[in-house]
Design an enzyme around this catalytic site. Structure first.
Site, PDB file in Angstrom:
ATOM      1  N   HIS A   1      24.062  -7.803  12.535  1.00  0.00           N
ATOM      2  CA  HIS A   1      24.482  -7.191  13.794  1.00  0.00           C
ATOM      3  C   HIS A   1      25.145  -5.864  13.494  1.00  0.00           C
ATOM      4  O   HIS A   1      25.843  -5.742  12.484  1.00  0.00           O
ATOM      5  CB  HIS A   1      25.469  -8.116  14.529  1.00  0.00           C
ATOM      6  CG  HIS A   1      25.656  -7.767  15.973  1.00  0.00           C
ATOM      7  ND1 HIS A   1      26.506  -6.780  16.383  1.00  0.00           N
ATOM      8  CD2 HIS A   1      25.067  -8.262  17.091  1.00  0.00           C
ATOM      9  CE1 HIS A   1      26.446  -6.693  17.703  1.00  0.00           C
ATOM     10  NE2 HIS A   1      25.570  -7.576  18.158  1.00  0.00           N
TER      11      HIS A   1
ATOM     12  N   ASP B   1      21.078 -14.147  18.940  1.00  0.00           N
ATOM     13  CA  ASP B   1      19.667 -14.359  19.250  1.00  0.00           C
ATOM     14  C   ASP B   1      19.007 -15.423  18.390  1.00  0.00           C
ATOM     15  O   ASP B   1      17.881 -15.821  18.666  1.00  0.00           O
ATOM     16  CB  ASP B   1      18.887 -13.044  19.092  1.00  0.00           C
ATOM     17  CG  ASP B   1      19.229 -12.094  20.208  1.00  0.00           C
ATOM     18  OD1 ASP B   1      19.290 -12.550  21.350  1.00  0.00           O
ATOM     19  OD2 ASP B   1      19.453 -10.906  19.919  1.00  0.00           O
TER      20      ASP B   1
ATOM     21  N   HIS C   1      17.130  -4.238  22.059  1.00  0.00           N
ATOM     22  CA  HIS C   1      18.323  -4.691  22.779  1.00  0.00           C
ATOM     23  C   HIS C   1      18.133  -6.151  23.212  1.00  0.00           C
ATOM     24  O   HIS C   1      18.660  -7.061  22.585  1.00  0.00           O
ATOM     25  CB  HIS C   1      18.552  -3.758  23.963  1.00  0.00           C
ATOM     26  CG  HIS C   1      19.863  -3.921  24.661  1.00  0.00           C
ATOM     27  ND1 HIS C   1      20.852  -4.746  24.217  1.00  0.00           N
ATOM     28  CD2 HIS C   1      20.351  -3.327  25.786  1.00  0.00           C
ATOM     29  CE1 HIS C   1      21.889  -4.667  25.024  1.00  0.00           C
ATOM     30  NE2 HIS C   1      21.608  -3.818  25.999  1.00  0.00           N
TER      31      HIS C   1
END
Ligand code: ACO
Length: 427
Positions: free
Chosen positions: A306, A362, A267
């Protein structure tokens, strides 16, 4: 019966059932009437990890992963990130509308008045080992706040909920900064409430000898990153906050459950993994070899792909702009050059293009945090600071939803049938 329905034939019995479809969903409890034998409890749906189950109706955040859309309370993330502060974004998520200047003034003032933590919170943090993981410290400290504010248990009172909301928003940056200082062995810096929300956090984190020269470009970059992380509908940590909060525990305990969920590498930890990958690659010349390795199934290109976004993650586009601003201030570094080249090659490579693998949020956030002076294991704390308003908004929405009850999934039992416990000497 609504105009949209689903007709199901149970081939075990030949019986037919018509279920209403509302908002593109059928209600799982409607399946219970589909029964093959007396006492079987009726049909259940089986959905490990909730891949296709809506657990609530929510008006907070809208995501369309195929089209790369993210909106907070209807406003496109691009507009919020460009034109709002983090506290305005928090207000929007929590209240449903952007604040008027009067409402904003009160909100900012309330948060400013609660930035101090009890001296015993400081002592509590001092009890951690010097190398304690920042996320372990954060989840412990936020959970411990529930013992300092036992009034927070009164979750049915809106005024009380507002007070706890303010306390959480005000005290989390103070605690996060203390955690940063603890790991470096530096004395804690008290909040300076004439500073902005972000300015205060940065000052408490980085001030040396009582002073810190603020860099407003880096501060705004940090603020945009927090805005981009502020909510992402029913993700793992928000679902944890809702699930734990559904037992009617106080919000500090519920939010600490969210922090625990975010702590996990699947996460909140992916940006750390990006930096490790860039270290492993080490040099631009090694990129083609690395890409070939990934394409043959050895490892993944971290920061790409994703579960929800199957086109460009809208937050990644905005983060790229933030990265440009930050690196114009701090200068390029070899890791960033590797990242830029990696992205360029991957976006042209059929393996990634055909699988709709684009950079996610990220890919650049870790590089930006590092350039700002945050250590790798601290990145997830910054994610938590950003996600906090989303957690509180999801928690309050859950509490006010008359359809919600204590969260309690069903199971399909696959264990032993009834058997008798053997006497001790025969075990
Ligand atoms: N690098 C290389 N190949 C990949 C990557 C990647 N980063 N991501 C997916 N693939 C490939 C898979 O091997 C698979 O290929 P195949 O069809 O030939 O078997 C295909 O793309 C589909 O992959 P899935 O694992 O089914 O996709 P899923 O939606 O389950 O995974 C995830 C999403 C976990 C994010 C994945 O893309 C991944 O591991 N990415 C790297 C880790 C990362 O950056 N995580 C951060 C996510 S953002 C966030 O949490 C805030």
């Amino acid at each position: 019966m609504p105009s949209e329905t689903l007709t199901i034939t149970d081939n075990r019995t030949g019986r037919e059932y018509t279920l209403p479809i509302v908002d593109g969903t059928i209600r799982a409890p409607d399946l219970r009437q589909i029964s093959a034998a007396e006492g079987d409890g009726g049909l259940m749906s089986y959905d490990p990890a909730f891949l296709n189950t809506a657990s609530c109706r929510s008006a907070i955040t809208f995501i369309d992963g195929d089209r790369g859309i993210l909106r907070y309370r209807g406003y496109p993330i691009e507009q919020v990130a460009e034109h709002a502060t983090f506290l305005e974004t928090a207000y929007l998520l929590l209240e449903g509308e952007m604040p008027t200047s009067e409402q904003l003034g009160r909100w900012e003032e309330d948060v400013r008045n609660h930035t101090y933590v009890h001296q015993n919170v400081k002592k509590f943090l001092e009890g951690f080992r010097y190398d304690a993981h920042p996320m372990g410290m954060l989840l412990g400290a936020v959970g411990a706040l529930s013992t300092f504010y036992p009034d927070a248990k009164d979750i049915a009172d809106p005024a009380n909920r507002y007070l706890q909301r303010v306390r959480l928003m005000a005290k989390m940056p103070t605690i996060a900064a203390y955690i940063f200082r603890h790991s470096r062995g530096l004395p804690y810096v008290l909040p300076q409430n004439e500073l902005s929300y972000i300015g205060n956090f940065v000052n408490m984190t980085f001030a040396i000898g009582g002073s810190h020269q603020p860099n407003l470009i880096l501060q705004r970059a940090l603020e945009v990153l927090l805005i981009l992380h502020a909510d992402h509908e029913q993700n793992c940590s928000s679902s944890a906050v809702r699930g734990v909060g559904s037992s009617q525990v106080d919000p500090f305990s519920a939010v600490s459950a969210g922090i625990a969920a975010l702590y996990g590498p699947l996460h909140g930890g992916a940006n750390e993994a990006v930096l490790r990958m860039l270290d492993e690659i080490g040099d631009k010349r090694n990129i083609p070899g690395f890409i070939e390795q990934v394409k043959t199934g050895h490892g993944r290109l971290m920061g790409f792909g994703h579960r929800v976004y199957k086109s460009y993650d809208p937050r990644a586009k905005l983060i790229k702009q933030v990265a440009d601003d930050v690196f114009a201030e701090t200068g390029l570094n070899p890791k960033l050059e590797i990242a830029l080249e990696l992205e360029r090659i991957a976006l042209e490579d059929d393996y990634f293009v055909s699988r709709k693998l684009y950079p996610n949020v990220d890919f650049y956030s870790g590089l930006i945090y590092q350039a700002m002076g945050f250590p790798t294991d601290y990145f997830t704390v910054l994610f938590a600071l950003g996600r906090l308003p989303g957690w509180i908004a999801q928690w309050e929405e859950m509490l006010q939803d008359p359809e919600q009850k204590i969260s309690r999934p069903r199971q399909v039992y696959i264990g032993a049938d009834k058997r008798d416990l053997p006497p001790r000497e025969q075990r």
